[in-house]
Design a protein around this motif. Structure first.
Motif, PDB file in Angstrom:
ATOM      1  N   ILE A  52       0.977  -1.245  -0.066  1.00  0.00           N
ATOM      2  CA  ILE A  52       0.098  -0.017  -0.023  1.00  0.00           C
ATOM      3  C   ILE A  52       1.004   1.234   0.124  1.00  0.00           C
ATOM      4  CG2 ILE A  52      -1.978   1.362   1.336  1.00  0.00           C
ATOM      5  CD1 ILE A  52      -2.440  -1.530   2.596  1.00  0.00           C
ATOM      6  N   VAL A  53       0.316   2.290  -0.591  1.00  0.00           N
ATOM      7  CA  VAL A  53       1.354   3.515  -0.833  1.00  0.00           C
ATOM      8  C   VAL A  53       0.244   4.424  -0.562  1.00  0.00           C
ATOM      9  CG1 VAL A  53       2.618   5.182  -2.124  1.00  0.00           C
ATOM     10  CG2 VAL A  53       3.043   2.728  -2.253  1.00  0.00           C
ATOM     11  N   VAL A  54       0.499   5.477   0.272  1.00  0.00           N
ATOM     12  CA  VAL A  54      -0.455   6.851   0.614  1.00  0.00           C
ATOM     13  C   VAL A  54       0.634   8.051   0.159  1.00  0.00           C
ATOM     14  CG1 VAL A  54      -1.228   8.191   2.071  1.00  0.00           C
ATOM     15  CG2 VAL A  54      -1.645   5.913   2.493  1.00  0.00           C
ATOM     16  N   THR A  55      -0.047   8.696  -0.895  1.00  0.00           N
ATOM     17  CA  THR A  55       0.798   9.574  -1.344  1.00  0.00           C
ATOM     18  C   THR A  55      -0.057  11.037  -1.394  1.00  0.00           C
ATOM     19  OG1 THR A  55       1.874  10.577  -3.630  1.00  0.00           O
ATOM     20  CG2 THR A  55      -0.113   9.230  -3.900  1.00  0.00           C
ATOM     21  N   LEU A  56       0.519  12.344  -1.157  1.00  0.00           N
ATOM     22  CA  LEU A  56      -0.009  13.266  -0.867  1.00  0.00           C
ATOM     23  C   LEU A  56      -0.176  14.230  -2.327  1.00  0.00           C
ATOM     24  CD1 LEU A  56      -1.200  14.631   1.696  1.00  0.00           C
ATOM     25  CD2 LEU A  56       1.209  15.925   2.032  1.00  0.00           C
TER      26      LEU A  56
END
Length: 319
Positions: A52-56
């Motif tokens: 999982i990747v959370v990018t802003l």
């Protein structure tokens, strides 16, 4: 096996404290990264072991070439419900679900006024002079009351900016290709007959358009030449809407009074970039959406997105 989640570009080291990530305890290992990865090779290496990747926002592009190098990736969460730097078709083809979050229009509207007021009253220059025991008053401020504010775009952010302008006693005009007189009247402003009219007759111009093929390069050298020499330009929207080289030339040659810019062609801005030293420029490092409430919303809903995905019922799916 516990899943791993990378949180990218956590510059202020606040991603895991402004929201409650505890619902993921025991199921997902959350790893924030404070530094920016400057190349696709660096990103591919750093994210190889993450599911999982959370990018802003749009800080990190996810083109097909990068997605193809992340075979373990299954969920990509981006703050906001629109993202132009993620290849959604390539993500679908790779079996990667892309989800978004809600975003408030208040912070970018507030920053727009911080830049506009800072320019109009020489806040940075005067503040620095005071601290350095320099001249006591060296600038003459530009008035807002009775001046014309021209808005390129009258959506959620532009509408908020317009209402503040009206409160300052400004005459507000707006223009975009799809703007109707009815929408302008709803906000209490008038629709300019053309982009050219808005640029030529405004004392302050602020950009609030979404980036698209129609708006890319919308303000080039010819358009900037229409601005009054006493006019100020503010861009808190997208860098590519304003031709950066043309803007730098206008500032260096003194053809406009100044510009306030929060968005850049390359971010983070390289150390030797000319935008760091341009005259008549008030620049901030893409702070438009950076507020405590917005971050709490972004990361709080990122946790919701992860939980929904794990439950087999993804929410706020993009594309």
């Amino acid at each position: 096996m516990r899943l791993r989640c990378a949180v990218l570009d956590d510059y202020q080291n606040v991603a895991t404290t402004v929201a409650d990530w505890s619902p993921l305890d025991g199921r997902v290992e959350v790893v924030p990264f404070a530094g920016h990865f400057g190349s696709e090779d660096e990103l591919a290496a750093a994210l190889a072991d993450f599911d999982i990747v959370v990018t802003l926002r749009e800080r990190v592009p996810f083109p097909a070439s990068l997605l193809g190098r992340l075979p373990r990736l299954r969920l990509l969460v981006a703050s906001g419900m629109r993202n132009s730097v993620i290849d959604l078709a390539a993500a679908r083809a790779a079996g990667v679900t892309v989800c978004g979050t809600e975003s408030s229009s208040a912070p970018p509207a507030e920053l727009t006024w911080a830049l506009l007021l800072g320019l109009a009253r020489g806040i940075v220059e005067e503040g620095n002079s005071l601290r350095a025991a320099g001249p006591w008053q060296s600038t003459v401020g530009a008035d807002l009351e009775g001046r014309r504010l021209g808005l390129l775009g009258l959506g959620r952010v532009g509408g908020r900016v317009a209402r503040v302008g009206l409160a300052f006693g400004m005459e507000v005009r707006a223009w975009s290709r799809n703007l109707t007189a009815e929408r302008a009247a709803e906000v209490g402003v008038r629709r300019a007959s053309s982009k050219e009219e808005l640029l030529a007759e405004s004392d302050f111009v602020s950009v609030h358009l979404a980036l698209s093929e129609r708006t890319r390069g919308l303000l080039g050298a010819a358009e900037l030449a229409l601005l009054k020499p006493t006019a100020y330009l503010v861009n808190t929207s997208r860098a590519a809407i304003v031709d950066q080289d043309a803007l730098l030339a206008a500032l260096r040659e003194g053809r406009i009074a100044g510009a306030g810019v929060d968005v850049f062609d390359t971010e983070p801005l390289p150390a030797g970039h000319p935008m760091r030293t341009a005259p008549r420029l008030l620049a901030t490092p893409h702070l438009g959406y950076v507020s405590r409430a917005n971050y709490a919303r972004y990361y709080g809903q990122a946790v919701e997105d992860v939980l929904a995905y794990l439950a087999g019922e993804p929410v706020r799916v993009l594309g």
